[in-house]
Design a protein around this motif. Structure first.
Motif, short mmCIF file in Angstrom:
data_model
loop_
_atom_site.label_atom_id
_atom_site.label_comp_id
_atom_site.label_asym_id
_atom_site.label_seq_id
_atom_site.Cartn_x
_atom_site.Cartn_y
_atom_site.Cartn_z
N VAL A 49 0.87 -1.18 0.00
CA VAL A 49 0.00 0.00 0.00
C VAL A 49 0.91 1.23 0.00
CG1 VAL A 49 -1.86 1.23 1.17
CG2 VAL A 49 -1.75 -1.28 1.30
N ASN A 50 0.84 2.02 -1.07
CA ASN A 50 1.64 3.23 -1.18
C ASN A 50 0.78 4.42 -0.77
OD1 ASN A 50 4.06 2.03 -2.33
ND2 ASN A 50 2.75 1.60 -4.09
N LEU A 69 -6.69 -3.16 4.17
CA LEU A 69 -7.19 -3.76 2.94
C LEU A 69 -8.53 -4.37 3.28
CD1 LEU A 69 -4.09 -5.66 1.48
CD2 LEU A 69 -4.87 -3.34 1.03
N LYS A 70 -9.56 -3.95 2.56
CA LYS A 70 -10.90 -4.48 2.79
C LYS A 70 -11.32 -5.26 1.56
CE LYS A 70 -15.48 -3.42 4.36
NZ LYS A 70 -16.44 -2.41 4.75
N VAL A 95 3.58 0.50 2.86
CA VAL A 95 3.23 -0.38 3.97
C VAL A 95 2.89 -1.75 3.39
CG1 VAL A 95 1.69 -0.75 5.94
CG2 VAL A 95 2.29 1.59 5.26
N GLU A 96 3.57 -2.78 3.88
CA GLU A 96 3.33 -4.14 3.39
C GLU A 96 2.25 -4.80 4.24
OE1 GLU A 96 7.16 -6.05 3.39
OE2 GLU A 96 7.67 -5.15 1.46
N VAL A 97 1.33 -5.48 3.54
CA VAL A 97 0.23 -6.17 4.20
C VAL A 97 0.12 -7.58 3.62
CG1 VAL A 97 -2.24 -6.17 4.70
CG2 VAL A 97 -1.01 -3.99 4.54
N TYR A 104 -9.14 -6.16 -3.33
CA TYR A 104 -9.17 -5.33 -2.12
C TYR A 104 -9.29 -3.85 -2.44
CZ TYR A 104 -7.45 -9.51 0.25
OH TYR A 104 -7.31 -10.77 0.75
N GLU A 105 -9.85 -3.14 -1.48
CA GLU A 105 -9.84 -1.69 -1.51
C GLU A 105 -8.94 -1.23 -0.36
OE1 GLU A 105 -13.00 1.76 -0.41
OE2 GLU A 105 -13.67 0.28 -1.88
N ALA A 106 -8.00 -0.36 -0.66
CA ALA A 106 -7.04 0.10 0.35
C ALA A 106 -7.45 1.47 0.88
CB ALA A 106 -5.64 0.17 -0.25
N SER A 107 -7.25 1.66 2.18
CA SER A 107 -7.47 2.97 2.81
C SER A 107 -6.33 3.23 3.79
CB SER A 107 -8.82 3.01 3.52
OG SER A 107 -8.86 2.06 4.56
#
Length: 115
Positions: A49-50, A69-70, A95-97, A104-107
């Motif tokens: 996630v950037n 991540l949803k 950030v690594e997930v 996924y949708e990232a926030s």
């Protein structure tokens, strides 16, 4: 009369010092400008996630960048990084997930001070 003028001067001076102290102790004012998501490059690698941050204040400090991540199935996978930001700085934080393959949708959000 002269004592009153001296007392008023002392009170104003103390008020100015208190204001400067509060201003000097104010931390960064960071906001999230954008969030993008990169899929893993291999099955055992994490999503990335950037997050582009902008510190709108002249002050520096440490902040926490929290990402989520949803998934379409309702699954949520969190990640976080502690980051040092400098005055009026714009930076990208990765950030690594770790999450199963999916859509996924990232926030992201920023917290100051770190807790």
């Amino acid at each position: 009369m002269r004592l009153q003028i001296v007392l008023i001067g002392v009170v104003l001076g103390l008020a100015a010092l208190a204001g400067l102290w509060v201003y000097a102790c104010t931390g960064p004012r960071v906001r999230v400008e954008s969030v993008t998501l990169e899929a893993p490059s291999a099955p055992d690698h994490p999503y990335r996630v950037n997050v582009i941050l902008h510190n709108e204040a002249r002050h520096e400090g440490e902040v926490i960048v929290s990402v989520r991540l949803k998934g379409k199935d309702g699954g949520v996978y969190p990640g976080r990084e502690n980051v040092e930001v400098h005055g009026e700085e714009r930076l990208t934080v990765a950030v690594e997930v770790f999450a199963p393959r999916g859509d996924y949708e990232a926030s992201a959000e920023v917290t100051y001070p770190p807790q």
